[in-house]
Design an enzyme around this catalytic site. Structure first.
Site, PDB file in Angstrom:
ATOM      1  N   VAL A  10     -44.736 -96.213 -45.486  1.00  9.54           N
ATOM      2  CA  VAL A  10     -43.700 -96.472 -44.491  1.00  9.54           C
ATOM      3  C   VAL A  10     -43.195 -95.114 -44.018  1.00  9.54           C
ATOM      4  O   VAL A  10     -43.273 -94.120 -44.736  1.00  9.54           O
ATOM      5  CB  VAL A  10     -42.535 -97.337 -45.035  1.00  9.54           C
ATOM      6  CG1 VAL A  10     -43.015 -98.759 -45.301  1.00  9.54           C
ATOM      7  CG2 VAL A  10     -41.922 -96.739 -46.276  1.00  9.54           C
ATOM      8  N   SER A  11     -42.658 -95.086 -42.798  1.00  9.16           N
ATOM      9  CA  SER A  11     -42.246 -93.819 -42.201  1.00  9.16           C
ATOM     10  C   SER A  11     -40.886 -93.338 -42.657  1.00  9.16           C
ATOM     11  O   SER A  11     -40.628 -92.153 -42.699  1.00  9.16           O
ATOM     12  CB  SER A  11     -42.234 -93.945 -40.675  1.00  9.16           C
ATOM     13  OG  SER A  11     -43.516 -94.254 -40.216  1.00  9.16           O
ATOM     14  N   SER A  12     -39.985 -94.267 -42.984  1.00 11.12           N
ATOM     15  CA  SER A  12     -38.633 -93.828 -43.329  1.00 11.12           C
ATOM     16  C   SER A  12     -38.137 -94.544 -44.571  1.00 11.12           C
ATOM     17  O   SER A  12     -38.654 -95.591 -44.957  1.00 11.12           O
ATOM     18  CB  SER A  12     -37.685 -94.079 -42.160  1.00 11.12           C
ATOM     19  OG  SER A  12     -37.523 -95.461 -41.965  1.00 11.12           O
ATOM     20  N   GLN A  15     -37.239 -98.335 -44.382  1.00 11.30           N
ATOM     21  CA  GLN A  15     -38.259 -99.368 -44.227  1.00 11.30           C
ATOM     22  C   GLN A  15     -38.680 -99.911 -45.590  1.00 11.30           C
ATOM     23  O   GLN A  15     -38.667 -99.204 -46.585  1.00 11.30           O
ATOM     24  CB  GLN A  15     -39.476 -98.814 -43.483  1.00 11.30           C
ATOM     25  CG  GLN A  15     -39.185 -98.489 -42.034  1.00 11.30           C
ATOM     26  CD  GLN A  15     -40.416 -97.938 -41.334  1.00 11.30           C
ATOM     27  OE1 GLN A  15     -41.162 -97.143 -41.901  1.00 11.30           O
ATOM     28  NE2 GLN A  15     -40.621 -98.346 -40.102  1.00 11.30           N
TER      29      GLN A  15
END
Length: 188
Positions: A10-12, A15
């Site tokens: 996941v990017s952040s 998330q």
């Protein structure tokens, strides 16, 4: 047949990775073969788990399983590099949500078609950009690339300095970097 190796990303921090982990587990990936990380996917830099998976965690005959292609790579070039590396090591790629399995002829065809479409889109974008640049140049514009407008008020810097205000105080007053004030003062 080798192991099923899963990769979830996941990017952040906000998330939730659980849906990816559940999908990979349902597909047959065991917890000891699951690599996961929370990091932006714009490049491979900073993606330690992906690096570990590609360098130590995967062997000939294994299958790399991801939920979607964008979890593995964010650019076509990066994806092509990863897939090329996997192919050389005789590792197949399985993408659950996009029904890609490079161990089958259909999966390889679909994957190559996705890659070709992505490359075609990139070429179209470049051509449109070039047309815009050429049109701007044809109008007599020196260059369509003018850069960002200046945020530094040169007259204000000069005025404050003439009043005896220090460069640090000028920077604070104008909300700019002190180095910018010094750069301007030295260019006078």
């Amino acid at each position: 047949m080798g192991e099923m190796i899963g990769y979830a990303r996941v990017s952040s921090r906000g998330q939730n990775m659980e849906p990816q982990i559940e999908a990979l587990t349902r597909a047959g990936v065991s917890s000891e073969h699951l690599y996961q990380e929370k990091v932006s996917g714009t490049s491979r830099s900073g993606r330690a788990e992906l690096a570990a998976l590609l360098h130590r965690g995967i062997r000939k005959g294994d299958r790399l399983v991801v939920t979607r292609l964008d979890r593995l790579a964010r650019s076509l070039r990066d994806l092509q590099n990863i897939v090329h590396d996997l192919k050389e090591r005789e590792v197949d790629l399985v993408v659950l949500e996009q029904s890609i399995d490079t161990s089958t002829a259909e999966g390889r065809l679909f994957f190559n078609m996705l890659g070709a479409i992505g490359e075609f889109e990139t070429e179209l974008r470049k051509a449109r950009q070039r047309e815009g640049i050429d049109a701007a140049l044809a109008k007599g514009t020196k260059s369509p690339f003018k850069g960002r407008p200046s945020t530094i008020d040169a007259d204000r810097i000069s005025s404050l300095r003439q009043q005896g205000v220090t460069p640090t105080a000028i920077a604070k007053e104008l909300g700019i970097a002190r180095s910018s004030v010094y750069r301007y003062l030295h260019s006078e």
